[in-house]
Design a protein around this motif. Structure first.
Motif, mmCIF file in Angstrom:
data_model
loop_
_atom_site.group_PDB
_atom_site.id
_atom_site.type_symbol
_atom_site.label_atom_id
_atom_site.label_comp_id
_atom_site.label_asym_id
_atom_site.label_seq_id
_atom_site.Cartn_x
_atom_site.Cartn_y
_atom_site.Cartn_z
ATOM 1 N N CYS A 21 3.503 -33.958 14.711
ATOM 2 C CA CYS A 21 2.537 -33.799 15.818
ATOM 3 C C CYS A 21 2.250 -32.353 16.204
ATOM 4 O O CYS A 21 1.525 -32.114 17.180
ATOM 5 C CB CYS A 21 3.026 -34.569 17.044
ATOM 6 N N HIS A 22 2.818 -31.401 15.481
ATOM 7 C CA HIS A 22 2.469 -30.002 15.776
ATOM 8 C C HIS A 22 2.957 -29.095 14.648
ATOM 9 O O HIS A 22 4.165 -28.947 14.424
ATOM 10 C CB HIS A 22 3.085 -29.542 17.102
ATOM 11 N N ILE A 23 2.010 -28.476 13.963
ATOM 12 C CA ILE A 23 2.382 -27.595 12.839
ATOM 13 C C ILE A 23 1.240 -26.599 12.586
ATOM 14 O O ILE A 23 0.078 -26.895 12.880
ATOM 15 C CB ILE A 23 2.700 -28.442 11.576
ATOM 16 N N HIS A 24 1.594 -25.417 12.068
ATOM 17 C CA HIS A 24 0.608 -24.365 11.770
ATOM 18 C C HIS A 24 0.574 -24.156 10.253
ATOM 19 O O HIS A 24 1.505 -23.578 9.693
ATOM 20 C CB HIS A 24 1.032 -23.040 12.408
ATOM 21 N N TYR A 25 -0.535 -24.561 9.603
ATOM 22 C CA TYR A 25 -0.541 -24.371 8.142
ATOM 23 C C TYR A 25 -0.571 -22.896 7.726
ATOM 24 O O TYR A 25 0.071 -22.519 6.738
ATOM 25 C CB TYR A 25 -1.660 -25.208 7.485
ATOM 26 N N THR B 133 -2.770 -27.605 21.960
ATOM 27 C CA THR B 133 -2.388 -26.261 22.387
ATOM 28 C C THR B 133 -0.881 -26.201 22.629
ATOM 29 O O THR B 133 -0.160 -27.160 22.339
ATOM 30 C CB THR B 133 -3.191 -25.839 23.647
ATOM 31 N N HIS B 134 -0.400 -25.061 23.113
ATOM 32 C CA HIS B 134 1.018 -24.880 23.460
ATOM 33 C C HIS B 134 1.173 -24.888 24.977
ATOM 34 O O HIS B 134 0.275 -24.437 25.702
ATOM 35 C CB HIS B 134 1.529 -23.550 22.923
ATOM 36 N N LEU B 135 2.334 -25.339 25.435
ATOM 37 C CA LEU B 135 2.604 -25.408 26.878
ATOM 38 C C LEU B 135 4.077 -25.147 27.152
ATOM 39 O O LEU B 135 4.951 -25.799 26.560
ATOM 40 C CB LEU B 135 2.237 -26.817 27.389
ATOM 41 N N ALA C 161 2.145 -28.788 22.739
ATOM 42 C CA ALA C 161 3.396 -28.531 22.020
ATOM 43 C C ALA C 161 4.414 -27.912 22.956
ATOM 44 O O ALA C 161 4.085 -27.034 23.763
ATOM 45 C CB ALA C 161 3.131 -27.600 20.847
ATOM 46 N N HIS C 162 5.629 -28.396 22.871
ATOM 47 C CA HIS C 162 6.833 -27.883 23.555
ATOM 48 C C HIS C 162 7.064 -28.522 24.926
ATOM 49 O O HIS C 162 7.753 -29.513 25.015
ATOM 50 C CB HIS C 162 6.863 -26.352 23.603
ATOM 51 N N GLY C 163 6.564 -27.948 26.010
ATOM 52 C CA GLY C 163 6.824 -28.553 27.321
ATOM 53 C C GLY C 163 8.307 -28.551 27.671
ATOM 54 O O GLY C 163 8.867 -29.579 28.062
ATOM 55 N N SER D 88 7.168 -30.247 13.707
ATOM 56 C CA SER D 88 8.038 -29.258 13.045
ATOM 57 C C SER D 88 7.744 -27.857 13.561
ATOM 58 O O SER D 88 8.605 -26.983 13.552
ATOM 59 C CB SER D 88 7.821 -29.293 11.532
ATOM 60 N N ASP D 89 6.491 -27.635 13.998
ATOM 61 C CA ASP D 89 6.033 -26.310 14.424
ATOM 62 C C ASP D 89 6.307 -25.218 13.388
ATOM 63 O O ASP D 89 6.559 -24.075 13.753
ATOM 64 C CB ASP D 89 6.631 -25.929 15.790
ATOM 65 N N VAL D 90 6.283 -25.554 12.120
ATOM 66 C CA VAL D 90 6.315 -24.503 11.090
ATOM 67 C C VAL D 90 5.181 -23.534 11.383
ATOM 68 O O VAL D 90 4.074 -23.969 11.726
ATOM 69 C CB VAL D 90 6.105 -25.134 9.684
HETATM 70 ZN ZN ZN Z 1 3.152 -23.961 17.534
#
Ligand code: ZN
Ligand code: GUN
Length: 445
Positions: A79-83, A234-236, A273-275, A324-326
């Motif tokens: 549910c959250h990753i940066h290619y 987005t990120h939070l 993402a995160h929280g 994974s937030d790679v």
């Molecule tokens: Zn991220």
């Protein structure tokens, strides 16, 4: 051709948090029946479907693939990753804000080159499939070409993917900045070109509050109002220095989430993402707006961001998926994320049992992305994206799982010790997309 897969089937139909053991189905000797369209046609016990199989085999061509001894599970949902961060995973350094400036922005600046984006997207997709991840919510870079490249590659591989162009108009080098105006027009053009094409969907993607002006965040809100079925990504509230920065940049906001709320960015297709460092009011507002959190355990440890309180989010009734937030996360493997998630809850005296963990990584992720009518479970009509897990993938795993007394123990060992070697094969719409051991071709009958 119709394909029928024989093996142990494990899938969820609801959340174990509410329904306990009734939330999953375990069919020790099962058949997963996939039609020519790549959709699941039948699911059941071998002995129940064997007669039908023999009958149908006389009428049409059916390929039977024998995975007995292995576990078929719906593909993992990230549910959250940066290619674009594939090439900088495992970069040494300090915490989030410094890591962004030192490693992330210089790497992302290369994605103005479409061909470069294609080459990294190919590598990224290969890693996802090797690790059993079949759907992801993906950050591009600020350059629209980065999203063109990603969608083109995902489309070729017939993947169900959600992605978007980053919107960021301040506090970063010129090479990775847009403006409120250009970000609106470029995002809109990408939505019109790609959203709903094949298995692709678009996510409006402001990076995080510090790199967007209020004007740009309102442009993001305008896009959501104009295209109600696109996502917001987005990120939070990831890092305490980030929190303080947001407070100084947006003095009129009640808290971090309020910055996004004022821009109209909350809703059932909004994934934050995160929280990690949320106040009660933020939790309440996430729940009342049906917004989603992507918990990224590997990243939270790697960047030293803090401990996500899953129990508290569950108590508030907030939907949570796993990311994974790679490259902030240090692994593509859902097993690594689940192992880290377990340890993060341990540090808070909470428990994450293996059924809940695997639910979060499959059907829970699909629900987080509002895709549970298409992926995440084995039900007739759903898309046949699934993985074949081998509990005996290595000598040591074979030894360790031989000492497990029940399914729960085996799954926990896989979650904790597993890695890409456990993924014997990955199927997309019923077609083989990755096979770990090319010598092993399962024999039909
Ligand atoms: Zn991220
Ligand atoms: N916050 C803003 N950008 C990023 C990013 O690229 N990675 C992570 N983990 N957090 C962010």
């Amino acid at each position: 051709m119709i394909q029928v897969f024989r093996g142990s089937l494990l899938f969820f139909t609801s959340d174990p948090l509410q329904d306990g053991d009734a939330a999953y189905q375990w069919i020790e000797d099962g058949l997963l029946w996939v039609g020519e369209s790549g959709l699941i046609e039948r699911v059941g016990a071998y002995e129940q479907l064997a007669g039908l199989l023999i009958e149908q085999q006389t009428e049409q061509q059916i390929q039977l693939l024998d995975y007995r001894g292995k576990i078929l599970l719906p593909g993992f949902v990230d549910c959250h990753i940066h290619y674009p961060q594939t090439e900088m995973i495992a970069a040494y350094g300090t915490q989030l804000l410094d890591w962004l400036q030192t490693h992330t922005f210089p790497v992302e600046s290369r994605f103005s080159d479409y061909d470069y984006g294609v080459s990294i997207a190919e590598r990224f997709v290969t890693e996802l499939l090797r690790n059993g991840t079949t759907t992801a919510l993906v950050f591009g870079t600020v350059h629209p070409q980065s999203v063109e490249a990603f969608f083109s590659v995902a489309q070729q591989h017939r993947l169900r993917m959600i992605a978007g162009k980053v919107m960021m108009d301040r506090h970063a080098p010129e090479s990775v900045l847009d403006t409120a105006e250009t970000s609106y027009h470029e995002s809109k053009a990408l939505i019109e070109k790609w959203h709903g094409v094949d298995r692709l969907s678009y996510a409006v993607t402001p990076r995080f509050a510090p790199t967007s002006t209020p004007a740009q965040l309102h442009m993001a809100g305008r896009l959501l109002a104009e295209f109600p079925d696109v996502y917001l990504h987005t990120h939070l509230s990831e890092n305490v220095d980030e929190l303080a920065w947001v407070q100084s940049l947006f003095p009129d906001s009640e808290h971090y989430l309020d910055v996004y709320d004022q821009a109209g960015l909350l809703g059932s297709r909004s994934i934050f993402a995160h929280g990690i460092h949320l106040c009660d009011d933020e939790c309440q507002r996430l729940a009342s707006s049906d917004s989603v959190l992507a918990h990224c355990p590997s990243s939270n440890l790697f960047l030293g961001s803090g401990l996500f309180n899953l129990k508290k989010m569950d108590d508030y009734g907030i939907r949570v998926g796993i990311g994974s937030d790679v490259g902030g996360g240090s692994s593509f493997s859902a097993f690594d994320s689940l192992a880290d998630a377990y340890k993060i809850q341990q540090l808070q005296h909470h428990n994450l049992d293996p059924f809940r963990a695997l639910y979060l990584a499959t059907l829970g992720g699909a629900k987080a992305l509002s895709l549970d009518n298409k992926i995440g479970s084995f039900q007739p009509g759903m898309e046949a994206d699934f993985i074949v897990m081998d509990p005996q993938a290595t000598d040591f795993l074979a030894f360790r799982t031989a000492h497990c007394h029940n399914l729960k123990e085996t799954l926990f060992v896989l979650n904790t010790l597993g890695d890409d070697r456990v993924i014997a094969a990955t199927y997309i719409l019923g077609q083989l997309a990755h096979q770990r051991d090319s010598h092993h071709v399962p024999q039909g009958e």
